[in-house]
Motif scaffolding. Structure first.
Motif, PDB file in Angstrom:
ATOM      1  N   GLY A  39     -43.084  10.105 -48.962  1.00  0.00           N
ATOM      2  CA  GLY A  39     -41.939   9.526 -48.431  1.00  0.00           C
ATOM      3  C   GLY A  39     -41.320   8.525 -49.183  1.00  0.00           C
ATOM      4  N   ARG A  60     -36.912  -1.338 -49.975  1.00  0.00           N
ATOM      5  CA  ARG A  60     -38.529  -0.738 -49.737  1.00  0.00           C
ATOM      6  C   ARG A  60     -38.312   0.448 -48.806  1.00  0.00           C
ATOM      7  NH1 ARG A  60     -42.567  -1.929 -46.169  1.00  0.00           N
ATOM      8  NH2 ARG A  60     -41.707  -3.935 -45.730  1.00  0.00           N
ATOM      9  N   VAL A  61     -37.886   0.089 -47.829  1.00  0.00           N
ATOM     10  CA  VAL A  61     -37.877   1.351 -46.594  1.00  0.00           C
ATOM     11  C   VAL A  61     -36.848   2.118 -46.861  1.00  0.00           C
ATOM     12  CG1 VAL A  61     -37.791   1.046 -43.927  1.00  0.00           C
ATOM     13  CG2 VAL A  61     -38.978  -0.628 -44.766  1.00  0.00           C
ATOM     14  N   ASP A  70     -49.248  -0.992 -53.653  1.00  0.00           N
ATOM     15  CA  ASP A  70     -47.841  -0.414 -54.470  1.00  0.00           C
ATOM     16  C   ASP A  70     -48.527   0.976 -54.831  1.00  0.00           C
ATOM     17  OD1 ASP A  70     -46.050   0.368 -55.992  1.00  0.00           O
ATOM     18  OD2 ASP A  70     -45.895  -1.772 -57.388  1.00  0.00           O
ATOM     19  N   ALA A  71     -47.825   2.046 -54.591  1.00  0.00           N
ATOM     20  CA  ALA A  71     -48.146   3.478 -55.167  1.00  0.00           C
ATOM     21  C   ALA A  71     -47.984   3.471 -56.603  1.00  0.00           C
ATOM     22  CB  ALA A  71     -47.255   4.395 -54.267  1.00  0.00           C
ATOM     23  N   SER A 101     -38.412   9.643 -40.520  1.00  0.00           N
ATOM     24  CA  SER A 101     -37.858  11.121 -40.402  1.00  0.00           C
ATOM     25  C   SER A 101     -38.113  11.752 -39.258  1.00  0.00           C
ATOM     26  CB  SER A 101     -38.604  11.846 -41.695  1.00  0.00           C
ATOM     27  OG  SER A 101     -38.499  11.063 -42.906  1.00  0.00           O
ATOM     28  N   GLY A 150     -46.261   6.295 -48.669  1.00  0.00           N
ATOM     29  CA  GLY A 150     -45.171   5.603 -47.857  1.00  0.00           C
ATOM     30  C   GLY A 150     -45.175   6.143 -46.545  1.00  0.00           C
ATOM     31  N   GLU A 184     -49.730   2.716 -48.433  1.00  0.00           N
ATOM     32  CA  GLU A 184     -48.527   2.079 -47.723  1.00  0.00           C
ATOM     33  C   GLU A 184     -48.274   0.515 -48.024  1.00  0.00           C
ATOM     34  OE1 GLU A 184     -45.605   2.893 -45.821  1.00  0.00           O
ATOM     35  OE2 GLU A 184     -45.246   0.772 -46.425  1.00  0.00           O
ATOM     36  N   PHE A 185     -47.141   0.346 -48.752  1.00  0.00           N
ATOM     37  CA  PHE A 185     -46.738  -0.897 -49.326  1.00  0.00           C
ATOM     38  C   PHE A 185     -46.608  -2.030 -48.466  1.00  0.00           C
ATOM     39  CE2 PHE A 185     -44.404  -3.566 -52.624  1.00  0.00           C
ATOM     40  CZ  PHE A 185     -45.385  -4.216 -53.260  1.00  0.00           C
ATOM     41  N   GLY A 228     -44.919   4.950 -43.679  1.00  0.00           N
ATOM     42  CA  GLY A 228     -44.208   4.219 -42.716  1.00  0.00           C
ATOM     43  C   GLY A 228     -44.797   4.263 -41.267  1.00  0.00           C
TER      44      GLY A 228
END
Ligand SMILES: C[S@@+](CC[C@H](N)C(=O)[O-])C[C@H]1O[C@@H](n2cnc3c(N)ncnc32)[C@H](O)[C@@H]1O
Length: 207
Positions: A118, A21-22, A97-98, A28, A51, A75-76, A53
């Motif tokens: 991302g 997942r990550v 979940d996107a 970044s 995402g 963001e999950f 993060g």
């Protein structure tokens, strides 16, 4: 707000607990963040970030003049979503979940101007990538764009998938000042030519 090294540690821990997942061991860098947001501004309108993060791209969006209340952060990971909620209280943070984007209401039905992603699309099955893009474009206005970064040598959305969704991908640029080096693609709807816009070559009968 955590400082940079505790963010890096939080990110690394999240990667240890769910590497697929990550999909990166560290957040970044600033160069990639500046590149992926380079075409958006305060005039872009609402923006969806997928995402986020620890919020590296979110902070770059704010630095471009985008108002925090015009951001929806999808963001999950619950560890990241809690931090995003605390750091960006005026943004709309959704821990989800996107791939289920289509079913949510964002910005009171005002279409978004851009999506900054991302998400680790390369480690997702094509069906999931399809749902993410279909859902994201359902929220985007006609000329809105979806920005995606990748560590791979080409666009992480395959050509058949782009064709199926009527989309095109354009290379925006790359940076070696990131670990690992990364590239950014802009994905947009293809223009549909209207009959009146098709130029007919003149003939003797039809000058
Ligand atoms: C490669 S990290 C990028 C994080 C941040 N944008 C950056 O560049 O530092 C991928 C992020 O996407 C999130 N993610 C992965 N799958 C997701 C999904 N299906 N829906 C929403 N977020 C997801 C992860 O939890 C993680 O925060």
């Amino acid at each position: 707000m955590l400082n940079r090294s505790s963010e890096t540690l939080q990110f690394f821990r999240a990667w240890l607990s769910d590497p697929l997942r990550v999909a990166a061991v560290t957040p970044s860098g600033r160069a990639l963040a500046a590149l992926i947001v380079s075409e958006v501004s305060a005039e872009t309108g609402p923006i969806l970030e997928l995402g986020p993060g620890t919020g590296v791209f979110t902070r770059a969006l704010l630095a471009r003049g985008v108002a925090e209340e015009k951001l929806a952060l999808i963001e999950f990971g619950s560890e990241f979503a809690a931090k995003l909620n605390a750091d960006f209280p005026r943004a709309k943070t959704l821990c989800m979940d996107a791939a289920r984007l289509r079913s949510v209401e964002l910005f009171d039905d005002t279409p978004a101007g851009a999506v900054i992603s991302g998400l680790p699309l390369l480690s997702m099955p094509p069906r999931t990538v399809y749902s993410i893009l279909e859902g994201a474009f359902a929220h985007l206005r006609t000329n809105g764009a979806f920005y995606q970064f990748t560590y791979g040598p080409r666009c992480p959305v395959s050509r058949p998938l782009l064709d199926r969704l009527g989309l095109k991908a354009t290379y925006l640029g790359g940076t070696f000042a990131n670990v690992p080096p990364a590239a950014v693609y802009r994905i947009q709807r293809r223009k549909i030519l209207r009959i009146a816009e098709i130029r007919v070559r003149p003939t003797a009968d039809n000058p």
